[in-house]
Design a protein around this motif. Structure first.
Motif, mmCIF file in Angstrom:
data_model
loop_
_atom_site.group_PDB
_atom_site.id
_atom_site.type_symbol
_atom_site.label_atom_id
_atom_site.label_comp_id
_atom_site.label_asym_id
_atom_site.label_seq_id
_atom_site.Cartn_x
_atom_site.Cartn_y
_atom_site.Cartn_z
ATOM 1 N N GLU A 92 28.247 33.577 81.943
ATOM 2 C CA GLU A 92 28.846 33.857 83.248
ATOM 3 C C GLU A 92 30.032 34.800 83.122
ATOM 4 O OE1 GLU A 92 29.788 30.528 85.781
ATOM 5 O OE2 GLU A 92 27.952 29.484 85.166
ATOM 6 N N GLY A 93 30.904 34.537 82.150
ATOM 7 C CA GLY A 93 32.073 35.392 81.947
ATOM 8 C C GLY A 93 31.689 36.806 81.553
ATOM 9 N N ALA A 94 30.701 36.921 80.669
ATOM 10 C CA ALA A 94 30.260 38.249 80.221
ATOM 11 C C ALA A 94 29.610 39.017 81.370
ATOM 12 C CB ALA A 94 29.288 38.112 79.050
ATOM 13 N N LYS A 109 28.985 25.485 77.118
ATOM 14 C CA LYS A 109 29.911 26.533 76.686
ATOM 15 C C LYS A 109 29.212 27.893 76.682
ATOM 16 C CE LYS A 109 32.356 23.534 73.531
ATOM 17 N NZ LYS A 109 32.576 23.260 72.112
ATOM 18 N N ALA A 110 27.970 27.904 76.208
ATOM 19 C CA ALA A 110 27.219 29.158 76.159
ATOM 20 C C ALA A 110 26.926 29.660 77.574
ATOM 21 C CB ALA A 110 25.928 28.973 75.363
ATOM 22 N N GLU A 111 26.623 28.745 78.499
ATOM 23 C CA GLU A 111 26.397 29.147 79.892
ATOM 24 C C GLU A 111 27.662 29.767 80.484
ATOM 25 O OE1 GLU A 111 22.971 25.899 81.193
ATOM 26 O OE2 GLU A 111 25.080 25.411 81.514
ATOM 27 N N ALA A 112 28.807 29.158 80.202
ATOM 28 C CA ALA A 112 30.075 29.694 80.705
ATOM 29 C C ALA A 112 30.356 31.074 80.100
ATOM 30 C CB ALA A 112 31.215 28.732 80.390
ATOM 31 N N LYS A 113 30.004 31.235 78.838
ATOM 32 C CA LYS A 113 30.217 32.525 78.182
ATOM 33 C C LYS A 113 29.338 33.600 78.817
ATOM 34 C CE LYS A 113 30.863 34.375 73.579
ATOM 35 N NZ LYS A 113 30.826 34.103 72.140
ATOM 36 N N ALA A 141 25.831 37.000 74.551
ATOM 37 C CA ALA A 141 26.056 35.695 75.175
ATOM 38 C C ALA A 141 24.729 35.046 75.561
ATOM 39 C CB ALA A 141 26.953 35.845 76.403
ATOM 40 N N ASP A 186 27.509 22.366 73.790
ATOM 41 C CA ASP A 186 27.303 23.726 73.280
ATOM 42 C C ASP A 186 26.559 24.585 74.299
ATOM 43 O OD1 ASP A 186 28.571 23.000 70.936
ATOM 44 O OD2 ASP A 186 26.709 22.807 69.769
ATOM 45 N N ASN A 211 27.985 42.517 75.183
ATOM 46 C CA ASN A 211 28.567 41.174 75.307
ATOM 47 C C ASN A 211 27.642 40.250 76.103
ATOM 48 O OD1 ASN A 211 30.793 42.113 73.932
ATOM 49 N ND2 ASN A 211 32.040 42.381 75.767
ATOM 50 N N GLN A 259 23.105 33.704 72.450
ATOM 51 C CA GLN A 259 23.768 32.469 72.032
ATOM 52 C C GLN A 259 23.307 31.301 72.902
ATOM 53 O OE1 GLN A 259 28.039 32.641 72.205
ATOM 54 N NE2 GLN A 259 28.289 30.604 71.342
#
Length: 85
Positions: free
Chosen positions: A73-75, A67-71, A8, A64, A4, A11
């Motif tokens: 961080e979450g992953a 959003k990818a940076e946040a994804k 991410a 975009d 993941n 992406q």
């Protein structure tokens, strides 16, 4: 969870590359403004300006990336929480 994080990051890299590649306005996003003198005749001092469509497209590309940076961080957070101690 590592998959993941890797997905991410890929992406995010694609989003950043798309943003950088799109920094120049396309022909449809440019407008030529003809310079005119006080008498209304063209002066030859024309200017090329960006249309609002350019700003909208760039804002979308920047969103975009965010959003990818946040994804990412979450992953990464999920990976750290699930990683063996």
């Amino acid at each position: 969870y590592r998959k993941n994080v890797d997905a991410a990051r890929e992406q995010l890299e694609r989003a950043r590359k798309t943003l950088e590649a799109g920094r120049e306005p396309t022909p449809d996003e440019r407008q030529i403004v003809v310079g005119r003198g006080k008498d209304g005749r063209p002066t030859g001092a024309n200017a090329v300006i960006r249309k609002p469509e350019f700003d909208e497209r760039i804002a979308g590309l920047e969103a975009d990336v965010k959003k990818a940076e946040a994804k990412v961080e979450g992953a990464e957070k999920a990976f750290r929480e699930k990683a063996p101690q």
